[in-house]
Design a protein around this motif. Structure first.
Motif, PDB file in Angstrom:
ATOM      1  N   ASN A  45       1.316  -4.984   8.194  1.00  0.00           N
ATOM      2  CA  ASN A  45      -0.065  -4.821   8.636  1.00  0.00           C
ATOM      3  C   ASN A  45      -0.419  -3.343   8.709  1.00  0.00           C
ATOM      4  O   ASN A  45       0.209  -2.596   9.472  1.00  0.00           O
ATOM      5  N   PRO A  46      -1.389  -2.877   7.921  1.00  0.00           N
ATOM      6  CA  PRO A  46      -1.776  -1.466   7.948  1.00  0.00           C
ATOM      7  C   PRO A  46      -2.143  -0.953   9.341  1.00  0.00           C
ATOM      8  O   PRO A  46      -1.909   0.218   9.647  1.00  0.00           O
ATOM      9  N   GLY A  74       4.086  11.446   2.870  1.00  0.00           N
ATOM     10  CA  GLY A  74       4.956  10.921   1.819  1.00  0.00           C
ATOM     11  C   GLY A  74       5.078   9.440   2.104  1.00  0.00           C
ATOM     12  O   GLY A  74       5.729   9.052   3.071  1.00  0.00           O
ATOM     13  N   GLY A  75       4.439   8.602   1.312  1.00  0.00           N
ATOM     14  CA  GLY A  75       4.344   7.197   1.699  1.00  0.00           C
ATOM     15  C   GLY A  75       4.990   6.256   0.715  1.00  0.00           C
ATOM     16  O   GLY A  75       5.100   6.550  -0.474  1.00  0.00           O
ATOM     17  N   GLN A  76       5.410   5.086   1.225  1.00  0.00           N
ATOM     18  CA  GLN A  76       5.903   4.010   0.365  1.00  0.00           C
ATOM     19  C   GLN A  76       4.866   3.744  -0.719  1.00  0.00           C
ATOM     20  O   GLN A  76       3.670   3.670  -0.449  1.00  0.00           O
ATOM     21  N   MET A  77       5.319   3.619  -1.943  1.00  0.00           N
ATOM     22  CA  MET A  77       4.403   3.522  -3.076  1.00  0.00           C
ATOM     23  C   MET A  77       4.010   2.069  -3.394  1.00  0.00           C
ATOM     24  O   MET A  77       4.629   1.130  -2.904  1.00  0.00           O
ATOM     25  N   HIS A  78       2.965   1.931  -4.204  1.00  0.00           N
ATOM     26  CA  HIS A  78       2.555   0.677  -4.862  1.00  0.00           C
ATOM     27  C   HIS A  78       1.913  -0.364  -3.950  1.00  0.00           C
ATOM     28  O   HIS A  78       1.322  -1.320  -4.446  1.00  0.00           O
ATOM     29  N   GLY A  79       2.062  -0.222  -2.637  1.00  0.00           N
ATOM     30  CA  GLY A  79       1.539  -1.242  -1.729  1.00  0.00           C
ATOM     31  C   GLY A  79       0.039  -1.415  -1.881  1.00  0.00           C
ATOM     32  O   GLY A  79      -0.708  -0.449  -2.049  1.00  0.00           O
ATOM     33  N   LEU A  80      -0.434  -2.652  -1.808  1.00  0.00           N
ATOM     34  CA  LEU A  80      -1.857  -2.947  -1.972  1.00  0.00           C
ATOM     35  C   LEU A  80      -2.520  -3.113  -0.607  1.00  0.00           C
ATOM     36  O   LEU A  80      -2.243  -4.060   0.126  1.00  0.00           O
ATOM     37  N   VAL A  81      -3.395  -2.160  -0.279  1.00  0.00           N
ATOM     38  CA  VAL A  81      -4.205  -2.219   0.942  1.00  0.00           C
ATOM     39  C   VAL A  81      -5.652  -2.401   0.506  1.00  0.00           C
ATOM     40  O   VAL A  81      -6.175  -1.594  -0.275  1.00  0.00           O
ATOM     41  N   ILE A  82      -6.306  -3.462   0.976  1.00  0.00           N
ATOM     42  CA  ILE A  82      -7.687  -3.726   0.576  1.00  0.00           C
ATOM     43  C   ILE A  82      -8.583  -3.840   1.809  1.00  0.00           C
ATOM     44  O   ILE A  82      -8.246  -4.499   2.785  1.00  0.00           O
ATOM     45  N   VAL A  89      -9.466  -4.316   7.248  1.00  0.00           N
ATOM     46  CA  VAL A  89      -8.375  -4.731   6.369  1.00  0.00           C
ATOM     47  C   VAL A  89      -8.517  -6.224   6.085  1.00  0.00           C
ATOM     48  O   VAL A  89      -8.616  -7.037   7.008  1.00  0.00           O
ATOM     49  N   LEU A  90      -8.547  -6.589   4.795  1.00  0.00           N
ATOM     50  CA  LEU A  90      -8.813  -7.969   4.405  1.00  0.00           C
ATOM     51  C   LEU A  90      -7.601  -8.891   4.499  1.00  0.00           C
ATOM     52  O   LEU A  90      -7.747 -10.096   4.684  1.00  0.00           O
ATOM     53  N   ARG A  91      -6.408  -8.322   4.322  1.00  0.00           N
ATOM     54  CA  ARG A  91      -5.186  -9.124   4.379  1.00  0.00           C
ATOM     55  C   ARG A  91      -4.020  -8.165   4.585  1.00  0.00           C
ATOM     56  O   ARG A  91      -4.153  -6.970   4.382  1.00  0.00           O
ATOM     57  N   PRO A  92      -2.854  -8.659   5.011  1.00  0.00           N
ATOM     58  CA  PRO A  92      -1.693  -7.780   5.128  1.00  0.00           C
ATOM     59  C   PRO A  92      -1.409  -7.073   3.797  1.00  0.00           C
ATOM     60  O   PRO A  92      -1.645  -7.638   2.723  1.00  0.00           O
TER      61      PRO A  92
END
Length: 488
Positions: A45-46, A74-82, A89-92
């Motif tokens: 959860n963002p 420096g953040g974990q890559m590729h994660g989808l936050v919408i 935030v629309l979903r985890p």
């Protein structure tokens, strides 16, 4: 002045405070939950990230008064936050190690075509990348897809919450499969393929560029200076590379974190013709090639805590003596695998056990298996004519003397250990310093700050033994590939 680097990891947040000389002043860690709602899924959860960031900033900045000049990430890559139009935030967040988008990945690679994807983005589709996840939401959660207003990467959500600036950097954006990496701009064709619009995507920056200042209301809430600059930062691997001075031409860094990477910096854009390695922008303003495995130190953590039921990692390695002679092999594909196999169906496997197999043999096999798998990516780089004779090392696994020795001998390279092993957080602090004008360039800053404390050289007899073992190891995955797909 002080500079703060925020390492937004998968299991925890780490904040690093660095002074103008590049010296570490203090650090703070905060944990947050990781969810696996279905087999092969991985979410967070963002809002948990941001709460941890606020708590961490309060703690680390206490007593610093108005001496904090900049914050970077420096953040974990590729994660989808919408987010929706109201910034909710629309979903985890769907994380980098989530394998649900197999069908979408296959569609991109086989229908759109790997050659076309490589032409558009310099990369092919992997299940962990952002574009397949966007298509998964479109195909499986259409009511959520219709509400998307902003698409972000994990660290960029934190930057947005702190500054209000909808931004990302080229290094992190490279892993979305939406960026024309060579020309450093969003690919209009990939945007169309994913059914989104460019205004849903953040503005692009170099990793060391400021995107704004901290929101006044947040500065008041946290007791911080209102003039603190927010520097966009980099994907965790690029940030870790800055934190080990892996910059400029032909430098190498190996990271043994939750995931494992081999990172080779370059001043020129280049693509591996097999697309086994990622071709990304680097946080120093140049480019890099990277091989990434999904489970590295997390394999050892799983073996120790879930199987052996111990947290005494050091004790488990104390009695291991049969280097190069172990009969047991371990495939470290607990979450599927990315480089170079691109196979979300792959799974962890022990092979070679017999009645005389001991606990220590199994433990050693786990450690060896991770390095054998990373060597697979190194061999791709070597096939391109890239000569790697030494490497920097970072990540939690770099604290293990045994694991560092295994890297040196399995890969036949000198392993250089930096004085600071703070990884992405330290690299982010350096980016913050550059963004605030403390140093003229990222390369200048990294090379003046990073110092070596230890060099581990390959041992001729072990190199020979491990060369023979690696040749056996690399035959195991092809033999089991069809089985993995069947057992699902």
């Amino acid at each position: 002045m002080y500079y703060i680097g925020v390492d937004l990891g998968t299991s925890a947040l780490k904040l690093i405070m660095m002074n103008s000389k590049g010296e570490l002043v203090k650090s703070v860690s905060k944990e947050y939950p990781l969810y696996f709602p279905h087999s092969g899924w991985s979410e967070q959860n963002p809002t948990d990230w941001f709460l941890a960031v606020k708590e961490g900033l309060k703690e680390i900045c206490e007593g610093a008064d108005d001496k904090i000049a900049g914050i970077s990430f420096g953040g974990q890559m590729h994660g989808l936050v919408i987010l929706d139009k109201d910034d909710k935030v629309l979903r985890p967040a769907i994380l980098w190690n989530d394998g649900r988008s197999t069908e979408e990945t296959d569609y991109l690679n086989n229908v759109i075509g790997k050659e076309k994807l490589s032409e558009l983005t310099a990369n092919i589709a992997f299940a962990g990348f952002s574009a397949p996840k966007i298509l998964w939401v479109k195909n499986n959660e259409p009511e959520i897809f219709e509400k998307i207003s902003k698409i972000m990467l994990p660290k960029d959500y934190i930057s947005y919450m702190l500054s209000g600036s909808f931004a990302t950097d080229y290094s992190d954006a490279s892993g979305m499969l939406l960026l024309d990496v060579k020309n450093k701009k969003w690919s209009q064709e990939m945007i169309k393929i994913c059914g989104i619009s460019e205004d849903m995507l953040p503005k692009l920056y170099e990793s060391y560029e400021p995107v704004g200042t901290i929101k006044p209301e947040l500065a008041n809430e946290l007791g911080l200076n209102k003039d603190i600059k927010i520097i966009i930062g980099a994907g965790d691997n690029a940030a870790a590379a800055i934190g080990t001075a892996t910059v400029g031409e032909g430098a190498c860094n190996i990271s043994l974190g939750t995931s494992g990477t081999i990172f080779i910096s370059s001043k020129k854009f280049g693509v591996d013709s097999f697309n086994a390695l990622h071709s990304f922008a680097h946080a120093d303003g140049n480019y890099h090639l990277m091989g990434c495995m999904l489970s590295a130190a997390s394999c050892n953590k799983w073996w120790m805590e879930e199987i052996l039921k111990t947290r005494d990692f050091i004790k488990e390695q104390e009695n291991i003596v049969n280097l190069g002679e172990n009969k047991v092999f371990f495939l470290p594909y607990l979450m599927g695998e990315r480089s170079p196999h691109n196979d979300p169906d792959a799974r962890g496997t022990f092979i070679g056990m017999s009645m005389d197999t001991k606990r220590e043999d199994m433990t050693l096999a786990v450690l060896e298996g991770v390095i054998f798998a990373l060597r697979d990516s190194l061999e791709v780089a070597r096939s391109l004519g890239i000569k790697i004779e030494k490497t920097m090392i970072c990540g939690g696994g770099a604290k293990s003397p045994l694991w560092k020795r295994l890297v040196a001998n399995i890969m036949n390279v000198e392993v250089d250990v930096p004085i600071s092993e703070e990884g992405p957080g330290f690299g982010a602090a350096i980016l913050a310093a550059v963004g605030c004008g403390e140093y003229a360039s990222v390369e200048t800053a990294a090379k003046s700050i990073i110092k070596i404390k230890e060099k581990i050289k390959p041992e001729a007899d072990l190199v020979v033994k491990y060369e023979a073992r690696y040749q056996k190891f690399k035959r195991i995955y092809p033999a089991l590939k069809g089985v993995f797909k069947e057992i699902g």
